[in-house]
Each structure stands twice: as C-alpha cells, then as structure tokens.
Design a protein around this motif. Structure first.
Motif, PDB file in Angstrom:
ATOM      1  N   PHE A 252       0.716  -1.287  -0.034  1.00 30.88           N
ATOM      2  CA  PHE A 252       0.022   0.028   0.093  1.00 30.88           C
ATOM      3  C   PHE A 252       0.818   1.224   0.067  1.00 30.88           C
ATOM      4  CE2 PHE A 252      -3.931  -2.339   1.759  1.00 30.88           C
ATOM      5  CZ  PHE A 252      -4.784  -1.926   0.484  1.00 30.88           C
ATOM      6  N   GLN A 253       1.838   1.129   0.707  1.00 31.08           N
ATOM      7  CA  GLN A 253       2.889   2.423   0.960  1.00 31.08           C
ATOM      8  C   GLN A 253       3.532   2.483  -0.545  1.00 31.08           C
ATOM      9  OE1 GLN A 253       5.771   1.431   4.262  1.00 31.08           O
ATOM     10  NE2 GLN A 253       5.084   3.084   5.069  1.00 31.08           N
ATOM     11  N   GLU A 254       4.000   1.443  -1.059  1.00 30.53           N
ATOM     12  CA  GLU A 254       4.632   1.874  -2.718  1.00 30.53           C
ATOM     13  C   GLU A 254       3.485   2.138  -3.644  1.00 30.53           C
ATOM     14  OE1 GLU A 254       6.510  -1.991  -3.104  1.00 30.53           O
ATOM     15  OE2 GLU A 254       8.143  -1.586  -1.558  1.00 30.53           O
ATOM     16  N   GLY A 255       2.404   1.634  -3.371  1.00 28.32           N
ATOM     17  CA  GLY A 255       1.318   1.984  -4.579  1.00 28.32           C
ATOM     18  C   GLY A 255       0.901   3.410  -4.301  1.00 28.32           C
ATOM     19  N   SER A 256       0.736   3.837  -3.138  1.00 28.71           N
ATOM     20  CA  SER A 256       0.322   5.196  -2.713  1.00 28.71           C
ATOM     21  C   SER A 256       1.634   6.182  -3.429  1.00 28.71           C
ATOM     22  CB  SER A 256       0.469   5.459  -1.015  1.00 28.71           C
ATOM     23  OG  SER A 256      -0.510   4.920  -0.600  1.00 28.71           O
ATOM     24  N   PRO A 416     -11.242   3.071  17.824  1.00 34.30           N
ATOM     25  CA  PRO A 416     -10.445   2.541  18.874  1.00 34.30           C
ATOM     26  C   PRO A 416     -10.669   3.280  20.166  1.00 34.30           C
ATOM     27  CG  PRO A 416      -9.279   4.288  17.604  1.00 34.30           C
ATOM     28  CD  PRO A 416     -10.565   4.036  17.101  1.00 34.30           C
ATOM     29  N   SER A 417     -10.189   2.211  21.277  1.00 30.41           N
ATOM     30  CA  SER A 417     -10.473   2.973  22.697  1.00 30.41           C
ATOM     31  C   SER A 417      -9.602   4.098  23.057  1.00 30.41           C
ATOM     32  CB  SER A 417     -10.144   1.646  23.594  1.00 30.41           C
ATOM     33  OG  SER A 417      -8.867   1.244  23.498  1.00 30.41           O
ATOM     34  N   GLN A 418      -8.624   4.360  22.372  1.00 31.82           N
ATOM     35  CA  GLN A 418      -7.618   5.346  22.389  1.00 31.82           C
ATOM     36  C   GLN A 418      -7.186   5.641  20.919  1.00 31.82           C
ATOM     37  OE1 GLN A 418      -6.750   6.922  25.137  1.00 31.82           O
ATOM     38  NE2 GLN A 418      -7.842   5.825  26.601  1.00 31.82           N
ATOM     39  N   PRO A 419      -6.896   7.092  20.719  1.00 35.06           N
ATOM     40  CA  PRO A 419      -6.493   7.464  19.428  1.00 35.06           C
ATOM     41  C   PRO A 419      -5.224   6.971  18.981  1.00 35.06           C
ATOM     42  CG  PRO A 419      -7.366   9.459  20.572  1.00 35.06           C
ATOM     43  CD  PRO A 419      -7.272   8.409  21.562  1.00 35.06           C
ATOM     44  N   LEU A 420      -5.149   6.387  17.799  1.00 38.85           N
ATOM     45  CA  LEU A 420      -3.924   5.824  17.379  1.00 38.85           C
ATOM     46  C   LEU A 420      -2.809   6.615  16.612  1.00 38.85           C
ATOM     47  CD1 LEU A 420      -5.471   2.241  16.401  1.00 38.85           C
ATOM     48  CD2 LEU A 420      -4.292   3.022  18.597  1.00 38.85           C
ATOM     49  N   ASN A 421      -1.499   6.788  16.795  1.00 42.18           N
ATOM     50  CA  ASN A 421      -0.635   7.174  15.922  1.00 42.18           C
ATOM     51  C   ASN A 421      -0.441   6.232  14.780  1.00 42.18           C
ATOM     52  OD1 ASN A 421      -0.020   9.926  17.306  1.00 42.18           O
ATOM     53  ND2 ASN A 421       0.781   8.282  19.209  1.00 42.18           N
ATOM     54  N   LEU A 422      -1.093   6.349  13.703  1.00 42.60           N
ATOM     55  CA  LEU A 422      -0.841   5.970  12.435  1.00 42.60           C
ATOM     56  C   LEU A 422      -0.555   6.673  11.306  1.00 42.60           C
ATOM     57  CD1 LEU A 422      -4.059   3.638  12.715  1.00 42.60           C
ATOM     58  CD2 LEU A 422      -1.820   2.918  13.526  1.00 42.60           C
ATOM     59  N   GLN A 423       0.452   6.277  10.382  1.00 41.28           N
ATOM     60  CA  GLN A 423       0.979   6.956   9.368  1.00 41.28           C
ATOM     61  C   GLN A 423       0.485   6.774   8.109  1.00 41.28           C
ATOM     62  OE1 GLN A 423       3.250   9.534  10.276  1.00 41.28           O
ATOM     63  NE2 GLN A 423       3.006   8.861  12.300  1.00 41.28           N
ATOM     64  N   ILE A 424       0.049   7.877   7.197  1.00 41.38           N
ATOM     65  CA  ILE A 424      -0.064   7.756   6.085  1.00 41.38           C
ATOM     66  C   ILE A 424       0.829   7.836   5.084  1.00 41.38           C
ATOM     67  CG2 ILE A 424      -2.065   8.379   4.246  1.00 41.38           C
ATOM     68  CD1 ILE A 424      -3.874   8.846   6.353  1.00 41.38           C
ATOM     69  N   SER A 425       1.579   7.253   4.142  1.00 44.54           N
ATOM     70  CA  SER A 425       2.545   7.704   3.288  1.00 44.54           C
ATOM     71  C   SER A 425       2.098   7.772   2.027  1.00 44.54           C
ATOM     72  CB  SER A 425       3.372   6.444   3.422  1.00 44.54           C
ATOM     73  OG  SER A 425       4.230   6.268   4.432  1.00 44.54           O
ATOM     74  N   SER A 426       2.482   8.796   1.446  1.00 45.47           N
ATOM     75  CA  SER A 426       2.223   9.250  -0.074  1.00 45.47           C
ATOM     76  C   SER A 426       3.655   9.537  -0.811  1.00 45.47           C
ATOM     77  CB  SER A 426       1.286  10.165  -0.144  1.00 45.47           C
ATOM     78  OG  SER A 426       1.497  11.260   0.557  1.00 45.47           O
TER      79      SER A 426
END
Length: 426
Positions: A252-256, A416-426
């Motif tokens: 998904f990262q490479e495709g982005s 989620p029970s707590q906000p999550l630190n998730l990265q979106i790569s582009s």
C-alpha cells in the motif's frame, strides 16, 4: 474475544463535535485529529448488493443524525434548567440551541458533508474491508466499459485503445477468488501467489499506460490511473487474505507513492495553464473559491483561501484580457479540437462548449483526489490490524454487537479505545 474498538452505526457526540468545530477531519476512510494526525475512527461503507459505483450524494438523514447527536449535548443543559430558572429561561436556552443547530447544519453543508458524503464519487469504497475481489472486478468492468465508449470517439482520429489486457486482469481476479475458496493451505497460498504475480504485471503495464496518456494529455488518462489503483489494491488484498499484514502495508505504501505522483500530475493538468478559469462568474452557483482551495490544499496543505486567491489575481486579469490564449493551451483531456470540433467553421467560437465542460472537469479532479485519499487511508487499517492484534478476517467481521442497523445507515464507525498514531505515506 474482547476487541479494543467500539463499532457503531451512530456517530458519537464527541466526534461529531470535533468534525463540526474543525478539531477533526475526514481523510478518505478515516477521521483523525487535525493537529496530532491521530486516528479516532474508521468509516466503513455498507456492502452493496450490486457493487455499483458508489454515489456520494449527500444524505439528509445522515447530516441530521450528526446534527442532532451534537444537539443532545446542549439540550441536556436546557432540560436541567427547567426546575431552576423557569420556562422563560428554558425558552431562551432552546432558542440558543436552535441557533446552534442552524449554524452547525450550515457548517456541515459548507464542508459538503464532512463524513461519508462529498461532491466527489470514487472508484474506491470507504474501508479496505469492503473492497473485496467481487467489488474490484465490478469497478474494473465499469472502467473497461468507459474505455470502450471512448474508443468509439477516438476511432474518428484513428486512435486505438488496447483493451486486451483487461481480460488478463479479470483472469487474475478470478484466480484470486478461487485461491481463497480452497481448503488446503498450501494450495490456497500457491494460487494466491500466482494471482499476485499477475497483479504485479498489471501494475507495471498500467503504470506505463498511465504515464503515456498523461504525457499526451489524453482524455483516457484517468481510466488507466484508476485501473492502476485497482491493481495495487487487488495485490494488497491477497496479502491481507493470507494475513501477511506487513507485506500488505508495504505494498500500500509503495502503491501510494506511484499513484499519488501521477494523480498530482493529472490534477495539475486539469487545472489548466490558468486555473482562474474555474472562478468565472458564470460558475458562481457551482464553483466557489472554497472549493478550489480544497483542491490546492491537497497539493499544498499550507495554503488557505487568501493564498489561493492571491495566486489567481494575475490569472483572472490575464483571462479577462485574452481568453483565446487560454483556449489555445487547453489540454486534450478537457477538450480536443480534433475530436470535439470536427465539422465546425473557422469563425465558430469553441469557448461556450469548453466552458460548459469545466464544472464536470472539476468534479473529475475532486474524484481523483478522493480516490487517492481513500487508497492512502487503507494503510491505517492495515496498521491498526497489527497494532490492535486483530486478524484481517476478524476485522472483516466487526459489527455493532447490540445495535440494530437503521434502514438508512450508510456507514459503520470503528472507534479505537484510544486515538492511534498511524502514518499515511504518499
């Protein structure tokens, strides 16, 4: 098994409030904190029986649900005031509530339905879990049909479109479907890897096709670009079905990266040499500065309306001074004189025909941006599956445990029970 997420058909009050006041934003299939970029919810569209291209027309019921869920917070304060201050004060509070509701509804309309509704449709659904192989196959069929119609027009200038490779893509999807219905693990994995190899081949082919069509400023560049998105999605879906989360995330990262760079070129192409053309008075009821600003903010998040207007000041002057100069530079992706102006006299003016296409062209721009955002947001779902310790197949099965699904429910919210630190790569 107890999962660290809440699944609901109703948007919670605190998220509704955050969306209304700008604390939160929707980016593709996620709602996240504007400042921290932490994910506070995923959006999952209801699964369609016919898998038709989703229509993102605003739903009044969903807007009202959001409005009234936030109103409940304020109304509770008014109810508490009944015993203490009398009916006069209550009436005053209720008038205040009504004003807040009007303001909130206007805010939601101005942001074009900040949740599941935008003016732009997309070839991709909200939520990677509902983009199964059957849906991918249906989207692919729709794109192929659009290219077939385009071929009828391009025949006028002896331009041929190679549609044979779509059959190979469809065969790869069928191979993947068959693979994941097999009982023996080794057979399932072997067939899935064969399908993945075909999807990889499709990625290379449609990357090349996309680059060629964008270079030629072609009217079919977007079709190949969307096909490329489906190829990457199909490959990643195979890895998810195999529970290979890390590999799916990497793909998904490479495709982005591949898709984002090409969508950006295509968006800049459709904005033309003079983007101020979209701000002409005749488009006032359809296109405003706010709408154009949202497009520029996708290109550069630091821009605001003032900055975008400053960018267009001289463009507006130049357009008014010599509109024919802009017509001469217009890309074939919008209007091609060899196709669209056949049989016309040299004194005929093409501008009315060209201008009539611009509102639809801007919708295409918004659709491509929305598709990019949805594709990129799929990364966060894959990361969440790993961080929360949920298998992909358990993620697919998530549903509200106690709620009865409303008839008009178009979305499910995974919080989620707590906000999550998730990265979106582009």
């Amino acid at each position: 098994m107890s999962l660290p997420v809440t699944v609901t058909f109703m948007l919670t009050d605190w998220i509704a409030k955050g969306l209304a006041d700008g604390t939160f934003e929707r980016v593709g299939g996620v709602i996240r904190d504007v400042a921290t970029k932490q994910v506070v919810s995923w959006l999952r569209e209801k699964e369609s029986n016919n898998n038709e291209m989703p229509n993102s027309t605003p739903s009044p019921n969903n807007l009202l649900n959001l409005i009234f869920s936030w109103a409940n917070l304020t109304a509770s304060g008014a109810n508490a005031a009944v015993t203490g201050k009398g009916l006069a004060n209550v009436n005053g509070r209720l008038n205040g509530i009504e004003n807040q509701l009007v303001q909130l509804e206007q805010s939601l309309q101005l942001t074009q339905g900040i949740l599941q509704v935008t003016t732009a449709t997309s070839v991709l659904n909200l939520g990677v879990s509902v983009m199964g192989f059957a849906v991918i196959a249906q989207r692919l069929k729709e794109l192929e049909q659009q290219l077939q119609k385009a071929q009828e027009i391009l025949n006028q200038i002896n331009r041929k479109i190679d549609l044979s490779l779509y059959a190979n893509f469809r065969a790869a999807i069928e191979l993947a479907v068959n693979a994941f219905t097999m009982n023996k693990t080794e057979n399932r994995r072997s067939s899935a890897l064969q399908a993945i190899n075909r999807f990889l081949e499709a990625e290379h082919i449609y990357t090349e096709y996309t680059d060629i069509e964008i270079e030629q400023k072609s009217q079919i560049a977007d079709k190949y670009l969307l096909t490329l998105s489906l190829a990457y999605l199909a490959e990643a879906r195979c890895y998810l079905e195999l529970e290979e989360h890390d590999t799916a995330f990497r793909r998904f990262q490479e495709g982005s990266k591949v898709i984002r760079s090409r969508i950006q070129k295509y968006v800049e192409l459709l904005l033309t040499s003079n983007p101020a053309v979209y701000l002409q008075p005749q488009f006032g009821s359809h296109i405003d500065l706010r709408r154009l600003t949202r497009i520029y903010q996708w290109l550069d998040p630091m821009l605001d309306e003032n900055a975008v207007f400053d960018m267009q000041r001289m463009n507006l002057f130049m357009l008014a001074q010599d509109p024919n100069k802009w017509v001469e530079s217009i890309p074939a992706a919008i209007w091609d004189s060899k196709v669209d102006w056949v049989g016309k006299a040299f004194w005929d003016d093409p501008k009315p025909q060209i201008y009539a296409r611009l509102p639809k062209t801007l919708e295409v721009v918004e659709s491509m941006i929305e598709t990019n955002r949805r594709f990129e947001s799929y990364q966060t779902e894959v990361q969440a599956i790993s961080q929360l310790g949920i298998s992909f197949h358990d993620w697919l099965k998530l549903t509200p445990s106690t709620e009865i699904k409303p008839d008009d429910a178009e979305l499910m919210y995974i919080i989620p029970s707590q906000p999550l630190n998730l990265q979106i790569s582009s």
